[in-house]
Design a protein around this motif. Structure first.
Motif, PDB file in Angstrom:
ATOM      1  N   VAL A  78     -55.675 -31.260  34.362  1.00  0.00           N
ATOM      2  CA  VAL A  78     -56.678 -32.241  34.800  1.00  0.00           C
ATOM      3  C   VAL A  78     -57.069 -32.000  36.263  1.00  0.00           C
ATOM      4  CG1 VAL A  78     -57.050 -34.712  35.248  1.00  0.00           C
ATOM      5  CG2 VAL A  78     -56.072 -33.973  33.070  1.00  0.00           C
ATOM      6  N   GLN A  83     -61.470 -33.577  34.191  1.00  0.00           N
ATOM      7  CA  GLN A  83     -61.813 -34.326  32.980  1.00  0.00           C
ATOM      8  C   GLN A  83     -60.607 -35.125  32.492  1.00  0.00           C
ATOM      9  OE1 GLN A  83     -64.960 -34.074  31.378  1.00  0.00           O
ATOM     10  NE2 GLN A  83     -65.526 -32.911  33.192  1.00  0.00           N
ATOM     11  N   ASN A  84     -60.874 -36.263  31.857  1.00  0.00           N
ATOM     12  CA  ASN A  84     -59.806 -37.001  31.186  1.00  0.00           C
ATOM     13  C   ASN A  84     -59.159 -36.097  30.144  1.00  0.00           C
ATOM     14  OD1 ASN A  84     -60.887 -39.136  32.599  1.00  0.00           O
ATOM     15  ND2 ASN A  84     -61.551 -40.277  30.820  1.00  0.00           N
ATOM     16  N   ILE A 107     -51.788 -39.565  28.382  1.00  0.00           N
ATOM     17  CA  ILE A 107     -53.182 -39.635  28.832  1.00  0.00           C
ATOM     18  C   ILE A 107     -53.176 -39.456  30.338  1.00  0.00           C
ATOM     19  CG2 ILE A 107     -53.119 -42.167  28.981  1.00  0.00           C
ATOM     20  CD1 ILE A 107     -56.130 -42.159  28.241  1.00  0.00           C
ATOM     21  N   VAL A 109     -55.997 -39.353  33.615  1.00  0.00           N
ATOM     22  CA  VAL A 109     -57.377 -39.612  34.046  1.00  0.00           C
ATOM     23  C   VAL A 109     -57.478 -39.286  35.531  1.00  0.00           C
ATOM     24  CG1 VAL A 109     -59.157 -41.388  34.310  1.00  0.00           C
ATOM     25  CG2 VAL A 109     -57.707 -41.373  32.269  1.00  0.00           C
ATOM     26  N   GLN A 120     -54.581 -38.449  40.162  1.00  0.00           N
ATOM     27  CA  GLN A 120     -54.756 -38.896  38.795  1.00  0.00           C
ATOM     28  C   GLN A 120     -53.736 -39.977  38.458  1.00  0.00           C
ATOM     29  OE1 GLN A 120     -52.370 -35.208  36.832  1.00  0.00           O
ATOM     30  NE2 GLN A 120     -54.317 -34.807  37.822  1.00  0.00           N
ATOM     31  N   ASP A 122     -51.316 -40.989  35.338  1.00  0.00           N
ATOM     32  CA  ASP A 122     -50.675 -40.313  34.213  1.00  0.00           C
ATOM     33  C   ASP A 122     -49.868 -41.349  33.443  1.00  0.00           C
ATOM     34  OD1 ASP A 122     -49.338 -38.522  32.512  1.00  0.00           O
ATOM     35  OD2 ASP A 122     -47.890 -37.933  34.036  1.00  0.00           O
ATOM     36  N   GLU A 136     -59.088 -45.128  28.115  1.00  0.00           N
ATOM     37  CA  GLU A 136     -59.782 -44.256  29.074  1.00  0.00           C
ATOM     38  C   GLU A 136     -60.648 -45.063  30.031  1.00  0.00           C
ATOM     39  OE1 GLU A 136     -61.245 -40.238  28.004  1.00  0.00           O
ATOM     40  OE2 GLU A 136     -60.935 -40.941  25.944  1.00  0.00           O
ATOM     41  N   GLU A 140     -60.098 -45.465  34.044  1.00  0.00           N
ATOM     42  CA  GLU A 140     -61.197 -45.086  34.946  1.00  0.00           C
ATOM     43  C   GLU A 140     -61.510 -46.244  35.899  1.00  0.00           C
ATOM     44  OE1 GLU A 140     -64.189 -44.040  32.105  1.00  0.00           O
ATOM     45  OE2 GLU A 140     -63.399 -42.005  31.833  1.00  0.00           O
ATOM     46  N   ASN A 143     -58.750 -46.333  38.532  1.00  0.00           N
ATOM     47  CA  ASN A 143     -58.905 -45.257  39.518  1.00  0.00           C
ATOM     48  C   ASN A 143     -60.078 -45.510  40.455  1.00  0.00           C
ATOM     49  OD1 ASN A 143     -56.666 -43.956  38.604  1.00  0.00           O
ATOM     50  ND2 ASN A 143     -57.744 -42.282  37.603  1.00  0.00           N
TER      51      ASN A 143
END
Length: 150
Positions: A78, A83-84, A107, A109, A120, A122, A136, A140, A143
């Motif tokens: 990532v 990208q996710n 996952i 992001v 990111q 995690d 997701e 987002e 973040n």
């Protein structure tokens, strides 16, 4: 369910009486406690000018993976792809770095600050294939809010 946590995330982010790391740790703990399929939640950040990520605040079992080279594992990928990355089954991933034998899905992001991938969030899950588009969007959102205090 995830949407209901957004006001609490905003409250944590906006609490300027606490350090950024304290606030990030509180977000990790909030998510781990309140989302059943979030078993480990952590932030990784670009380590200065090095092509690697360094573990930041997290909630869950301790991990040996405090430094991850770009391109290695899901987090490292990532850092390069921006990208996710949703992994429904970690056992099916060639470039997966196992943190725990109980982890079934992950996952990651990316977190952008001024358009640059600075780190990111995690999340590891002990539940097979639990992540949806809602996860997701929620991560987002987190973040985007965290980026304002970095």
């Amino acid at each position: 369910m995830l949407k209901s946590l957004e006001p609490k995330v905003l409250e944590i982010v906006k609490d300027g009486t606490k350090t950024v790391d304290t606030r990030l740790g509180e977000i990790c703990e909030l998510l781990r406690i309140n989302v059943n399929h979030y078993d480990w939640v952590g932030f990784y950040f670009k380590n200065g000018d090095k092509e690697e990520l360094k573990l930041g605040p997290y909630a869950g079992a301790p991990t040996d993976h405090t430094i991850i080279p770009f391109g290695k594992g899901i987090c490292g990928q990532v850092a390069v792809s921006n990208q996710n990355f949703v992994v429904p089954d970690v056992a099916a991933q060639d470039n997966y770095i196992a943190c725990s034998i109980t982890v079934k899905a992950e996952i990651v992001v990316p977190l952008f600050v001024n358009g640059e991938n600075a780190g990111q969030i995690d999340i590891d899950s002990n539940t097979p294939d639990p992540f949806t588009a809602e996860d997701e969007r929620f991560l987002e959102f987190i973040n985007a809010e965290v980026a304002k205090i970095l």
